[in-house]
Design an enzyme around this catalytic site. Sequence first.
Site, PDB file in Angstrom:
ATOM      1  N   HIS A 164       0.629  -0.649   0.067  1.00  0.00           N
ATOM      2  CA  HIS A 164      -0.161  -0.248   0.115  1.00  0.00           C
ATOM      3  C   HIS A 164       0.922   1.654   0.180  1.00  0.00           C
ATOM      4  CE1 HIS A 164      -3.998  -1.556   0.757  1.00  0.00           C
ATOM      5  NE2 HIS A 164      -3.530  -2.634   1.485  1.00  0.00           N
ATOM      6  N   CYS A 206      -0.962   1.917  -5.147  1.00  0.00           N
ATOM      7  CA  CYS A 206      -0.877   3.252  -5.415  1.00  0.00           C
ATOM      8  C   CYS A 206       0.008   4.413  -5.936  1.00  0.00           C
ATOM      9  CB  CYS A 206      -2.334   3.511  -4.652  1.00  0.00           C
ATOM     10  SG  CYS A 206      -4.117   2.144  -3.974  1.00  0.00           S
TER      11      CYS A 206
END
Lengths: 392, 579
Positions: A164, A206
């Site tokens: 992440h 991301c």
Amino acid sequence: MAATVPAGGRVRGAAALLLGCCAAALASGVQDQAEQFFRSGHTNNWAVLVCTSRFWFNYRHVANTLSVYRSVKRLGIPDSHIVLMLADDMACNPRNPKPATVFSHKNMELNVYGDDVEVDYRSYEVTVENFLRVLTGRIPPSTPRSKRLLSDDRSNILIYMTGHGGNGFLKFQDSEEITNVELADAFEQMWQKRRYNELLFIIDTCQGASMYERFYSPNIMALASSQVGEDSLSHQPDLGIGVHLMDRYTFYVLEFLEEIHPASQTNMNDLFQVCPKSLCVSTPGHRTDLFQRDPQNVLITDFFGSVRKVEITTETLSLDSDLAGFESKLPVDELATEPLKYAEQLPVAQIIHQKPKQKDWHPPGGFILGLWALIIMVFFKTYGIKHMKHVF
Amino acid sequence: GAMAAAGLGLVLLLMAGPSPGGGAGCGRDSLREELLLTPLPAGDVAATFQFRTRWDAELQRGTVSHYRLFPKALGRLVSALGVKELHLALTQGFWRTQMWGQPPLQAPAGAELWVWFQPTVTDVDKAWKELSNILSGIFCASLNFIDSTNTVTPTASFKPLGLANGTDHHLLRYAVLPREVVCTENLTPWKKLLPCGSKAGLAVLLKAERLFHSSYHSQAVHIRPICRDASCLAVSWELRQTLTVVFDSFSSGQGKKDWSLFRMFSRTLTDACPLASESKVYVDISPKNKEKELLEVTPAPTSVHEAIVQGEKRTYAVYDLLSPSLFNTSRSLNVQLKWARPQDSSEMPTPILHAQRYVGGYGLQTGQICTLIHNTHPYRAFPVILLETVPWYLRLYVHTLTIITKGKENKPSYIHYQPAQDRRRPHLLEMLIQLPANSITKVTIQFERALLKWTEYPPDPNHGFYVSSSVLSALVPSVIAMKDVDVEQSPLFTSLFPSSDGSSYFVRLYTEPLLVNLPTPDFSMPYNVICLTCTVVAVCYGSFYNLLTRTFHVEEPSRGGLAKRLANIIRKFRGVPPL
């Protein structure tokens, strides 16, 4: 006169033709030389594959890393040259309905965990500090070889990270982050210590493109799964396992890598085209300005595979099969004078009468010393120095 | 020509002369492999693999350079670090002694490492740290987390299992990592240490997908010096690799307790390891019902062996993989057991010694650790050593230690307590407790939970913190007198522990590990505090700054843009005040 002109013209034509041929040959020779110049000068390959996420619902990150691991092993990089860091254990997780497996395709088609896997950094060992130590080589001396990145100035290193992330950082295990500045500095340290020849950095998180914005060392090529402001999406869930199995970008990269074999001539430009926006929903990005060669000339196997140059020799070598001399040099084991015996497992009498271990005497330190010094000082201040004769 | 031939013949004779068993090289080494299948009372099946490499060489002196069956990685470790005995076990699951009976060799959940060093080692702690780091690289386990905060030096338990001249407990180190996960990456290097790998012999059955789909999986490596022969004047080194797995055949076998090798491992045996001198499969066919009928296994075994194991007479069906008659009828061996009458296995004999441990109390401040030790022997009492290692953040209060048996206090004959030092050493409590016959002994001790510094919490602190299993070592009196076994002739599972006399057998049990919650702070608080403080400072200081330093002056109203001017013209025509 009229006869010489066509003869001269023919000679001139032949000379022109000859010159043209020479020029062409020279040009192709130069082109070959130029190609030789731009072909990679690496002699060994390393891979550092990092999954930074913990917890069962981040199954896909472990599956991502294991698929790249599997491809890289299949194309020839041995386990001793791969540093695999998995932040959590999904295969033997109590929630896994099929223990010892990690699947990347739904309906459990492809088990990327396999039977021969070597995880170098497991679970709580995957921290920012350990990752940076692996990259820069500043590792405590007792670290085993399998946990070290022993690259040299002729190594091509593939670094793959997934987890992440956000704009400028990547989260490690939900408790700390690594920023793009730290990563760029670590690569610069590697360059200063000549720990790589060329480096390929792939990140699937991301806003992954933010992680390669700050690189400033030469010979680095970077790929990311999404631009700043975009999220990388996961591919598909499996209803039997209950979580998403892989991320889209790595899924399509894996599909692309399945076509590659150790002798293929596919180059980096094809890798840049993997996963267009229609399939990935996010826009993959890449950065090649720091790289000296043209990505057109960079083979995929320069980073993902370990292609060795083999030289075949025709001369024969005969081995000495005479082992008689070797056997006579064996040291003779010395025998004990009296028979040795096994220890008693529970000698009750001996245990009960065991003398307590003598505690090592330490001189008093710190607080006790200060307290005594204070008491002695107060005593002598009150009663004067002349009372010291009572002491001595 | 003739001279050369004679010379060659002499060389061949010299080569063929010595060492018929082991082959050329320093010291003879031999490999024995064995699989023991035991149907457990609750319907499960326990499979214990043992691979024993025995090497007649002097590893301590460091003169060895040729390794054949003994793996070089472990041999170099033993000689370089001065290791006398090494026991490393990686376990997933828990052996339920009450349901399954006494285990042949139990290990606690997680990773357990205990090592005896040679008396020549000067800095034992340094050698211990190096050893744990090297082993973490070999077995892909996080054994590098072993440091002074989880290492203890027991003073009465864990006596050496091999040859020992004297037992100076300063040379012993013991550590357990209860949080360690065992998975394929630990099995793969373990299999690579075997001489035949996983390609031939009994190790072909070791497939990760089946082994980890089980109730209990424990793989261990034991290295110790043993007597070379009966006179015991020379030392040989023994490496035992054991793997115990318990399959729940009931739930995976559609309600039937029948099992077979293929159903358990999804493989069958095809041959023995060519490097092994002995390769056998033992199946426990001891009678379980009142009629004392032996269980039936197919195919027919090559022989039947009777032994007294853990105080009971047991019968084993033996399949010798090296005997040529075994693979006459079919190329593969698939041992099967079908229960003739399903209710045969419902009788559950209770083990003589078993224990449980649990955490009592409520809240996040205090608690207590309770251990219940059961002695179910009808008339014999025996002593047991209880070893407890508690991490430093559970502060034990030793004055609250109580041991109660049958309502009365039971004073231990030997207590060794080493209190913890914060962030440096764990608690160590060792007691020798006498267990009366047919009794339950309850040991309780209270503790207080400490608040850790915010950087010391693991990434998932709400999972809890583990307390490693307690160890119970006892000499359990056996019902039947056991005679001394010759290690070379008897099966490997009977020679795990050196036997002292025939009236009792040594057993080492482990209790459950405990999971306790420590008071956990809210880790987002630093972020919250920074945001709040910065906001307050910005609002207060900013306002003051503006008030003090801002000067005010009158501003001419702007003419406005084109649209505004047009609108004003239209409004002037209409007679309405302008904008």
